[in-house]
Design an enzyme around this catalytic site. Sequence first.
Site, PDB file in Angstrom:
ATOM      1  N   PRO A 127       9.263  30.974  -1.032  1.00 41.09           N
ATOM      2  CA  PRO A 127      10.167  31.854  -0.276  1.00 41.09           C
ATOM      3  C   PRO A 127       9.703  33.316  -0.300  1.00 41.09           C
ATOM      4  CG  PRO A 127      11.442  30.344  -1.626  1.00 41.09           C
ATOM      5  CD  PRO A 127       9.999  30.126  -1.974  1.00 41.09           C
ATOM      6  N   ARG A 268       4.536  21.069  43.696  1.00 41.67           N
ATOM      7  CA  ARG A 268       5.660  21.932  44.007  1.00 41.67           C
ATOM      8  C   ARG A 268       5.424  22.690  45.321  1.00 41.67           C
ATOM      9  NH1 ARG A 268      10.951  23.061  43.784  1.00 41.67           N
ATOM     10  NH2 ARG A 268      11.396  25.277  43.438  1.00 41.67           N
ATOM     11  N   GLN A 336       6.214  29.553  33.334  1.00 40.55           N
ATOM     12  CA  GLN A 336       6.376  30.419  34.507  1.00 40.55           C
ATOM     13  C   GLN A 336       6.011  29.673  35.789  1.00 40.55           C
ATOM     14  OE1 GLN A 336       7.748  33.302  33.959  1.00 40.55           O
ATOM     15  NE2 GLN A 336       7.815  33.907  36.106  1.00 40.55           N
ATOM     16  N   GLU A 363      -1.239  28.588   8.290  1.00 43.10           N
ATOM     17  CA  GLU A 363      -2.669  28.587   7.924  1.00 43.10           C
ATOM     18  C   GLU A 363      -3.226  30.016   7.962  1.00 43.10           C
ATOM     19  OE1 GLU A 363      -2.981  25.340   7.492  1.00 43.10           O
ATOM     20  OE2 GLU A 363      -5.023  25.167   6.709  1.00 43.10           O
TER      21      GLU A 363
END
Lengths: 382, 254
Positions: A127, A268, A336, A363
């Site tokens: 922690p 699209r 987007q 990492e």
Amino acid sequence: MDFRLNETQEMFRDMVRNFARKEVAPLTQELDKKAEFPWKNYKQAAELGILAMTLPEEFGGVEADSISYALAIEELAWASASVADSIMLVEALTYLLHTYGTREQQQKWIPPLVNAEILGSFAVTEPNAGTDAASMQTTAVLDGDCYVLNGTKAFINNAPVADMAIVFAVTDKEKGPRGGITAFIVEKGMPGLSAGKPEDLLGQRSLIVGELIMEDVRVPKENVLGKVGEGFKMAMKCLDNGRIAIAALALGIAQAALDESIKHSKQRVQFGQPIANFQATQFKIANMATEIEAARLLIHKAAFLKDQGVKFSKEAAMAKLFASDLAVRAANEAVQIHGGYGYTKDYVVERLYRDCKITQIYEGTNEIQRVVIARHVYNESE
Amino acid sequence: MKILVLVKQTFDTEARITLDEKGQICDKDVNRITNPYDEFALEEAVRIKEKNGAEVVAITLGTEEGEKVLRNALAMGADRAIHITSNLDGLADSRKIAHYLSQVIKGEEADFDLILAGWVAVDNNAALVPGFISEFLQVPLANVVTKLQLQDEMVECEREGDGVSEIISLKLPALVTVQKGINEPRYPTMKNIMAAKKKPIKIINIKELQETEPYTLVKKFYLPVSKGAGKIVVDEGGNSVGELMAFFTEKRFI
């Protein structure tokens, strides 16, 4: 100079690609929604030898080179970052066991790990000790034949379900990271060992991540991994290797973001034509494709250097930094391009947008990568 | 028992086919894969090997890059492979290809018990080579088989016809072509990929073989014409039926 993969690398990649696209990808969205561990794919990957690929034959591996390994992780992450991550964890654990473990430790733990019979954890982070790993507070005090471990590890992959964990603890506070940290094999069922509840993650939700808590856990001396005091060096070595893999994982996410964007933009239709016809879309696609190519070259270069047995820390840090930043940019652009659809869980890009973020953090955060890179660059200039 | 498996290298099913200025199919920069139907045949051969014991030999006729499909076959479990190398110029005739393959089989592999192949290759869709080979080798043939069982000197094959299925029995040696659904081809394991590197591939240059005249010649390749946008008739106050009928009549649909 030769940029082509060799025949074996290509065959490994093709096999993992086929597996990832046909077996992993169809399950990923559902497992992400339910936050369930990808058991089926994990076991399949073990059967195919992917979990053991870098190990020698006696442990079921083929001693695959670092480029092959990076290719495998990229292909897996294309389909599921969670699956790729789970497999990388096995690589890290078995690398430590194989490099530093005793014969007994290797024989006891490597086979069940690579056969997906058990799950393991790699426990460094705490922690209050993230990037500053040296400020670790977990202690191990010798008492007779045992070390007594006390402390809490945080954000530990598999901790809530692990059968074993490689835990790093302070054995000599004076020495700190220079000889004062030791690695231990902690086993499920040891009195005083417990796990926190799984974290509710933003992305890579099929991972089971949580705290590992040790209260007077007596760990036999035989369970020391490597030499007493060498733990920090071992952990850093492991992270160095891991950076190439994380970079490859991020690259897989970026490639998936690009592929989904290409597919969607061709279908699209707005203003009477596919949005792929618009330069606004094309520029995004061009940027993504170019940066993906650059990331792949950086990763393969770092992996190549590692296989040559020469220094690769700088290149690994660069690859990790560049690929993870790219994954976040690419996933962002992919959403987007998808417009409102990309903001829903019906579309893969919504998951990619969540899955990518952690690659900038774990990492070694990208901030620490920049520190590492700058240090190398300045040293080289002297 | 010896099982021969005919494998063909085909374009990736997702590859886009284009023609060059001479009207030939562009084969540069196209990703190539093992014909998916041949993978069913390989898987079936390897399963027989695992169950009853057998030697599995993969055979291909193709360019040098075609070695990739043989390595894949070896990684899936074939024991050895034969590569008839050719640049494939003027080799569009299925009978001619079958002739070369049969010649090699008749040589050192004449003691085969079973030949397996995909029933069709996904590139030219001809589905002719296995039929010709069964004729050249004078062995019985079962096509488009979805289940296969060996019994003593026989092989029992299940075929799906239109509305009815049949089970037919063939005397070995025989040639069986397989259809999707017969099995799920395995992924080669990491270990088997490595092992495949050490398995032998015998290379035979096509020029070493006896030639034959083709039965057919390709006159021309052409790409399917892409369909234009459809006509949309919008109903504005009940005029649409008349407009539609006029359109159909003009196009001679009715």
